[in-house]
Scaffold this motif. Structure first.
Motif, PDB file in Angstrom:
ATOM      1  N   SER A  43       0.829  -1.222   0.118  1.00 51.07           N
ATOM      2  CA  SER A  43       0.132  -0.004  -0.007  1.00 51.07           C
ATOM      3  C   SER A  43       0.858   1.222  -0.007  1.00 51.07           C
ATOM      4  N   HIS A  44       1.882   1.242   0.840  1.00 50.00           N
ATOM      5  CA  HIS A  44       2.823   2.483   0.862  1.00 50.00           C
ATOM      6  C   HIS A  44       3.697   2.651  -0.495  1.00 50.00           C
ATOM      7  N   TRP A  45       4.190   1.498  -1.124  1.00 52.37           N
ATOM      8  CA  TRP A  45       4.562   1.600  -2.450  1.00 52.37           C
ATOM      9  C   TRP A  45       3.444   2.234  -3.705  1.00 52.37           C
ATOM     10  N   LYS A  46       2.550   1.774  -3.433  1.00 53.30           N
ATOM     11  CA  LYS A  46       1.299   2.022  -4.655  1.00 53.30           C
ATOM     12  C   LYS A  46       1.180   3.538  -4.261  1.00 53.30           C
ATOM     13  N   THR A  47       0.907   4.057  -3.194  1.00 57.66           N
ATOM     14  CA  THR A  47       0.782   5.392  -2.737  1.00 57.66           C
ATOM     15  C   THR A  47       1.917   6.132  -3.362  1.00 57.66           C
ATOM     16  N   PHE A  48       3.153   5.682  -3.089  1.00 55.41           N
ATOM     17  CA  PHE A  48       4.356   6.632  -3.579  1.00 55.41           C
ATOM     18  C   PHE A  48       4.350   6.676  -4.971  1.00 55.41           C
ATOM     19  N   GLY A  82       3.958  10.018  -9.752  1.00 44.78           N
ATOM     20  CA  GLY A  82       3.414  10.224 -11.260  1.00 44.78           C
ATOM     21  C   GLY A  82       2.425  11.557 -11.306  1.00 44.78           C
ATOM     22  N   SER A  83       1.977  11.784  -9.992  1.00 41.51           N
ATOM     23  CA  SER A  83       1.161  13.180 -10.130  1.00 41.51           C
ATOM     24  C   SER A  83       1.986  14.606 -10.174  1.00 41.51           C
ATOM     25  N   VAL A  84       3.285  14.192  -9.642  1.00 35.44           N
ATOM     26  CA  VAL A  84       4.235  15.229  -9.568  1.00 35.44           C
ATOM     27  C   VAL A  84       5.132  15.368 -10.765  1.00 35.44           C
ATOM     28  N   ALA A  85       4.978  14.214 -11.450  1.00 39.96           N
ATOM     29  CA  ALA A  85       5.724  14.174 -12.927  1.00 39.96           C
ATOM     30  C   ALA A  85       4.707  14.874 -13.770  1.00 39.96           C
ATOM     31  N   ALA A  86       3.496  14.515 -13.828  1.00 41.99           N
ATOM     32  CA  ALA A  86       2.249  15.155 -14.628  1.00 41.99           C
ATOM     33  C   ALA A  86       2.571  16.619 -14.385  1.00 41.99           C
ATOM     34  N   LEU A  87       2.381  17.158 -13.154  1.00 43.65           N
ATOM     35  CA  LEU A  87       2.316  18.727 -12.741  1.00 43.65           C
ATOM     36  C   LEU A  87       3.554  19.228 -13.325  1.00 43.65           C
TER      37      LEU A  87
END
Length: 202
Positions: free
Chosen positions: A7-12, A17-22
């Motif tokens: 779960s921790h790695w999935k959230t990370f 991915g969100s930071v890269a998209a931003l």
């Protein structure tokens, strides 16, 4: 026990991915923001070199910085350019009008030309070659002042679109040409050794 690390790695991975998209989105917007606020390299006109002088320069303490034209010289230059632009409009001389423009240029209908090619296209739409050449009304007077003076006289409202879109300030120049009850404002950027026509407002 193994559920928590997964779960921790999935959230990370989602956050990464969100930071890269931003970052990708911001990088994509940078050229558009730059094009809006800065002239393109083909618009940058080098200042003419000052002629060599044989006179003796005054002492350093007496030299004033030439950061821009004085109010008097800027107003005189704006008045001359206003007259030339009005004359070019009367002749439907698109080339002369384009030469006088200093993009980015704001039209009173809300349009913004970021370069001379866009300005030319806009003028071609306003003055088509096959249009009837009705004479323009005779100009009764041209009144030129700083934008700050015009504000004090109540000639320019707070939130004026041309001023806000082009980041003009109180040191820049406005020229008001009147014909009967109609008036047209010509806004000029103050530059180091000249003024540049930045907007027309009816």
């Amino acid at each position: 026990m193994t559920e928590e690390p997964k779960s921790h790695w999935k959230t990370f991975a989602i956050v990464l991915g969100s930071v890269a998209a931003l970052i990708t989105a911001i990088t994509g917007l940078l050229p558009e923001v730059r094009a809006f606020f800065l002239p393109s390299p083909d618009q940058v006109v080098p200042e003419p070199a000052a002629p060599a002088s044989t006179s003796v320069a005054p002492p350093a303490a007496e030299v004033s910085p030439a950061s821009h034209l004085s109010d008097r010289d800027a107003i005189k230059a704006a008045e001359a350019q206003t007259s030339r632009f009005i004359d070019a409009m009367a002749r439907r001389d698109v080339n002369a009008m384009v030469e006088l423009a200093d993009p980015p240029f704001f039209f009173d209908n809300g349009g913004l030309a970021t370069n001379r090619a866009q300005f030319r296209a806009k003028l071609k739409g306003m003055f088509p070659d096959d249009a009837a050449r009705d004479s323009l009304p005779r100009i009764d007077s041209i009144k030129v002042m700083t934008i700050g003076e015009a504000r004090l006289q109540g000639l320019i409202a707070d939130g004026d679109r041309a001023i806000s879109r082009l980041n003009l300030d109180d040191e820049d120049i406005v020229s008001v040409a009147t014909s009967g009850i109609h008036a047209t404002g010509f806004y000029f950027r103050r530059k180091q050794s000249s003024v540049g026509l930045a907007a027309i407002w009816n």
